[in-house]
Design a protein around this motif. Structure first.
Motif, PDB file in Angstrom:
ATOM      1  N   MET A 151      34.385  23.418  36.183  1.00  0.00           N
ATOM      2  CA  MET A 151      35.142  22.234  36.566  1.00  0.00           C
ATOM      3  C   MET A 151      36.344  22.021  35.648  1.00  0.00           C
ATOM      4  SD  MET A 151      33.803  18.287  36.951  1.00  0.00           S
ATOM      5  CE  MET A 151      32.569  18.785  38.158  1.00  0.00           C
ATOM      6  N   GLY A 152      37.489  21.737  36.277  1.00  0.00           N
ATOM      7  CA  GLY A 152      38.683  21.417  35.511  1.00  0.00           C
ATOM      8  C   GLY A 152      39.585  22.598  35.225  1.00  0.00           C
ATOM      9  N   ILE A 153      39.180  23.806  35.594  1.00  0.00           N
ATOM     10  CA  ILE A 153      39.991  24.995  35.338  1.00  0.00           C
ATOM     11  C   ILE A 153      40.490  25.557  36.674  1.00  0.00           C
ATOM     12  CG2 ILE A 153      40.062  27.304  34.355  1.00  0.00           C
ATOM     13  CD1 ILE A 153      37.971  26.494  32.381  1.00  0.00           C
ATOM     14  N   PRO A 154      41.803  25.679  36.846  1.00  0.00           N
ATOM     15  CA  PRO A 154      42.362  26.184  38.115  1.00  0.00           C
ATOM     16  C   PRO A 154      42.239  27.707  38.209  1.00  0.00           C
ATOM     17  CG  PRO A 154      44.139  25.703  36.598  1.00  0.00           C
ATOM     18  CD  PRO A 154      42.876  25.256  35.914  1.00  0.00           C
ATOM     19  N   MET A 155      41.025  28.186  38.374  1.00  0.00           N
ATOM     20  CA  MET A 155      40.736  29.613  38.347  1.00  0.00           C
ATOM     21  C   MET A 155      41.174  30.305  39.640  1.00  0.00           C
ATOM     22  SD  MET A 155      36.871  29.187  36.872  1.00  0.00           S
ATOM     23  CE  MET A 155      36.470  30.942  36.939  1.00  0.00           C
ATOM     24  N   THR A 156      41.588  31.550  39.504  1.00  0.00           N
ATOM     25  CA  THR A 156      41.806  32.404  40.660  1.00  0.00           C
ATOM     26  C   THR A 156      40.464  33.006  41.071  1.00  0.00           C
ATOM     27  OG1 THR A 156      42.207  34.369  39.315  1.00  0.00           O
ATOM     28  CG2 THR A 156      44.120  32.980  39.842  1.00  0.00           C
ATOM     29  N   PRO A 157      40.364  33.547  42.275  1.00  0.00           N
ATOM     30  CA  PRO A 157      39.125  34.225  42.673  1.00  0.00           C
ATOM     31  C   PRO A 157      38.743  35.343  41.706  1.00  0.00           C
ATOM     32  CG  PRO A 157      40.475  33.806  44.597  1.00  0.00           C
ATOM     33  CD  PRO A 157      41.308  33.440  43.416  1.00  0.00           C
ATOM     34  N   ALA A 158      39.741  36.039  41.158  1.00  0.00           N
ATOM     35  CA  ALA A 158      39.455  37.106  40.200  1.00  0.00           C
ATOM     36  C   ALA A 158      38.807  36.554  38.935  1.00  0.00           C
ATOM     37  CB  ALA A 158      40.732  37.857  39.856  1.00  0.00           C
ATOM     38  N   ALA A 159      39.251  35.380  38.484  1.00  0.00           N
ATOM     39  CA  ALA A 159      38.662  34.766  37.295  1.00  0.00           C
ATOM     40  C   ALA A 159      37.217  34.371  37.537  1.00  0.00           C
ATOM     41  CB  ALA A 159      39.483  33.544  36.888  1.00  0.00           C
ATOM     42  N   LYS A 160      36.942  33.824  38.696  1.00  0.00           N
ATOM     43  CA  LYS A 160      35.568  33.423  39.018  1.00  0.00           C
ATOM     44  C   LYS A 160      34.652  34.640  39.076  1.00  0.00           C
ATOM     45  CE  LYS A 160      32.797  30.645  42.201  1.00  0.00           C
ATOM     46  NZ  LYS A 160      31.680  31.621  42.215  1.00  0.00           N
ATOM     47  N   GLN A 161      35.155  35.735  39.602  1.00  0.00           N
ATOM     48  CA  GLN A 161      34.347  36.944  39.678  1.00  0.00           C
ATOM     49  C   GLN A 161      33.976  37.439  38.281  1.00  0.00           C
ATOM     50  OE1 GLN A 161      36.287  40.152  41.744  1.00  0.00           O
ATOM     51  NE2 GLN A 161      34.427  41.387  41.871  1.00  0.00           N
ATOM     52  N   VAL A 162      34.935  37.386  37.349  1.00  0.00           N
ATOM     53  CA  VAL A 162      34.661  37.795  35.972  1.00  0.00           C
ATOM     54  C   VAL A 162      33.682  36.831  35.308  1.00  0.00           C
ATOM     55  CG1 VAL A 162      35.666  38.092  33.676  1.00  0.00           C
ATOM     56  CG2 VAL A 162      36.859  38.988  35.693  1.00  0.00           C
ATOM     57  N   ALA A 163      33.929  35.525  35.452  1.00  0.00           N
ATOM     58  CA  ALA A 163      33.080  34.528  34.790  1.00  0.00           C
ATOM     59  C   ALA A 163      31.654  34.549  35.313  1.00  0.00           C
ATOM     60  CB  ALA A 163      33.688  33.139  34.973  1.00  0.00           C
ATOM     61  N   ASP A 164      31.486  34.848  36.587  1.00  0.00           N
ATOM     62  CA  ASP A 164      30.139  34.892  37.167  1.00  0.00           C
ATOM     63  C   ASP A 164      29.282  36.020  36.574  1.00  0.00           C
ATOM     64  OD1 ASP A 164      30.576  32.713  38.773  1.00  0.00           O
ATOM     65  OD2 ASP A 164      31.034  33.873  40.581  1.00  0.00           O
ATOM     66  N   GLN A 165      29.927  36.983  35.942  1.00  0.00           N
ATOM     67  CA  GLN A 165      29.202  38.103  35.353  1.00  0.00           C
ATOM     68  C   GLN A 165      28.870  37.876  33.877  1.00  0.00           C
ATOM     69  OE1 GLN A 165      31.628  41.579  36.069  1.00  0.00           O
ATOM     70  NE2 GLN A 165      31.628  41.285  38.288  1.00  0.00           N
ATOM     71  N   TRP A 166      29.276  36.714  33.348  1.00  0.00           N
ATOM     72  CA  TRP A 166      29.040  36.432  31.924  1.00  0.00           C
ATOM     73  C   TRP A 166      27.556  36.330  31.634  1.00  0.00           C
ATOM     74  CZ3 TRP A 166      27.286  31.687  29.591  1.00  0.00           C
ATOM     75  CH2 TRP A 166      27.407  31.647  28.197  1.00  0.00           C
ATOM     76  N   ASP A 167      27.118  37.006  30.588  1.00  0.00           N
ATOM     77  CA  ASP A 167      25.723  36.990  30.144  1.00  0.00           C
ATOM     78  C   ASP A 167      25.715  36.714  28.648  1.00  0.00           C
ATOM     79  OD1 ASP A 167      23.161  37.617  29.157  1.00  0.00           O
ATOM     80  OD2 ASP A 167      22.806  38.998  30.814  1.00  0.00           O
ATOM     81  N   PRO A 168      25.291  35.521  28.207  1.00  0.00           N
ATOM     82  CA  PRO A 168      25.361  35.176  26.778  1.00  0.00           C
ATOM     83  C   PRO A 168      24.543  36.106  25.887  1.00  0.00           C
ATOM     84  CG  PRO A 168      24.053  33.572  27.988  1.00  0.00           C
ATOM     85  CD  PRO A 168      24.727  34.427  29.008  1.00  0.00           C
ATOM     86  N   GLU A 169      23.413  36.575  26.370  1.00  0.00           N
ATOM     87  CA  GLU A 169      22.588  37.457  25.554  1.00  0.00           C
ATOM     88  C   GLU A 169      23.287  38.790  25.313  1.00  0.00           C
ATOM     89  OE1 GLU A 169      20.001  36.378  24.078  1.00  0.00           O
ATOM     90  OE2 GLU A 169      20.046  34.449  25.128  1.00  0.00           O
ATOM     91  N   LYS A 170      23.883  39.348  26.369  1.00  0.00           N
ATOM     92  CA  LYS A 170      24.599  40.610  26.215  1.00  0.00           C
ATOM     93  C   LYS A 170      25.861  40.428  25.376  1.00  0.00           C
ATOM     94  CE  LYS A 170      23.028  42.743  30.540  1.00  0.00           C
ATOM     95  NZ  LYS A 170      23.444  43.310  31.857  1.00  0.00           N
ATOM     96  N   ALA A 171      26.536  39.301  25.564  1.00  0.00           N
ATOM     97  CA  ALA A 171      27.757  39.044  24.804  1.00  0.00           C
ATOM     98  C   ALA A 171      27.475  38.929  23.314  1.00  0.00           C
ATOM     99  CB  ALA A 171      28.429  37.769  25.312  1.00  0.00           C
TER     100      ALA A 171
END
Length: 267
Positions: free
Chosen positions: A82-102
Motif C-alpha cells: 500500500m502506498g507504492i505506485p508499483m509497476t506489474p514488474a515490481a509486484k512480480q519481483v516483490a511477490d517472490q521475496w522470501d525473508p529467510e532466504k534473503a
C-alpha cells in the motif's frame, strides 16, 4: 511541506539631524557569516561548499518516527505494498521475496540503499569530509553517504548501494522570497548509479535506473531544538508508475549518546 522562515524583523536606529529615527527593516535573507564580505547588503561568492553553507548540519541526529510507524519500525509482511505506485514488474519481483532466504543470501543490505535508508530508524553523524564533500554516517546498517558539491569526477559505470550523490545549496522560492534572491536556503541532493535495492524492506524493488532527489531543511524552534526535514523523491522507469515521495524527520542531539552502528538485517 517544508517550513519557510526566511523573513526576520529588525530595528535599525538611523542618526541624522537633531533626533534619531527608528526604522523597521524586514530582512528577507540572512547571509551566513562565512559568505559575508564586500559592500553592505552585497552577497559574495564563497570559495567552497562548506563556506557557502547557509546552515550547519554537522553533528548527531536521531530519527523521530511520526509517520508510517508500522512500516518503518518493523519489516512489513510480504505482500503489503500500500502506498507504492508499483509497476506489474515490481509486484512480480516483490511477490517472490522470501525473508529467510534473503537473510542467508548475502542480500541483507538491499533494504539499506540510498532510496530508503533515510526513513529507517536510527541515528546520523554528519561531518565535512573535505570542503566539497559532506559525509553522513548512519548507524542503521553501518552505511555511509557522501554528498559531493561542484563538478565531482564522474563515476559512470560504477554502481554502489549508496550511489553517486551530487549536492548543491539551492535558493528557496516562495511567498516573500524574490526570484532574484541569491542566498541558498536548503540542500538539494541528486543520487544516481545506485545498485538495485528495496523501497520497502519486504522486497518492493527499485532498479539501477532509479534516480533519487532529496531536499534537506533545518528548522529552529523557539525553545532551542533543531530539526532536520528530509523530503525524498524516487523516480524509477522500471518499477514505479509515478514518483514515490518519502519524508523523514530528525532531531539534533547534543552529543553521540545512543550512537550504535549495527549491521544490516532483513528482519
Amino acid at each position: 511541506s517544508r517550513s519557510d522562515r526566511d523573513g526576520r524583523l529588525g530595528i535599525v536606529i538611523v542618526r541624522g539631524g537633531s533626533m534619531p529615527r527608528l526604522l523597521a527593516v524586514l530582512a528577507v535573507v540572512t547571509i551566513p557569516a562565512d559568505a559575508q564580505g564586500g559592500a553592505p547588503g552585497q552577497v559574495t561568492q564563497a570559495s567552497t561548499a562548506r563556506a557557502a553553507a547557509p546552515f550547519d548540519m554537522t553533528g548527531y541526529w536521531v530519527s523521530v518516527i511520526t509517520q508510517n510507524w508500522r512500516l518503518r519500525m518493523v519489516t512489513p509482511p510480504k505482500g503489503y505494498y500500500m502506498g507504492i505506485p508499483m509497476t506489474p514488474a515490481a509486484k512480480q519481483v516483490a511477490d517472490q521475496w522470501d525473508p529467510e532466504k534473503a537473510e542467508v543470501s548475502g542480500n541483507k543490505c538491499k533494504g539499506y540503499g540510498a532510496a530508503l535508508i533515510m526513513t529507517l530508524p536510527g541515528r546520523l553523524r554528519v561531518t565535512w569530509q573535505d570542503d566539497s564533500t559532506l559525509r553522513i554516517d548512519l548507524d542503521a546498517g553501518r552505511q555511509t553517504r557522501l554528498f559531493r558539491f561542484g563538478n565531482p569526477k564522474s563515476t559512470q559505470g560504477r554502481t554502489t548501494l549508496q550511489g553517486d550523490s551530487v549536492a548543491a545549496w539551492v535558493p528557496r522560492r516562495g511567498p516573500g522570497v524574490p526570484p532574484s534572491t541569491p542566498a541558498a536556503r536548503y540542500l538539494k541532493v541528486t543520487t544516481t548509479h545506485m545498485l538495485p535495492g528495496y523501497l520497502r524492506k519486504n522486497g518492493v524493488p527499485y532498479s539501477g535506473n532509479a534516480v533519487l532527489t532529496e531536499y534537506y531543511d533545518l528548522i529552529y524552534e523557539p525553545d532551542g531544538e533543531q530539526w532536520m526535514i528530509v523530503t525524498s523523491k524516487v523516480e524509477d522507469p522500471v518499477y514505479l508508475e509515478d514518483p514515490l515521495i518519502l519524508d523523514a524527520q530528525f532531531k539534533r542531539q547534543a552529543n553521540s549518546s545512543g550512537w550504535d552502528p549495527t549491521p544490516c538485517s532483513v528482519k
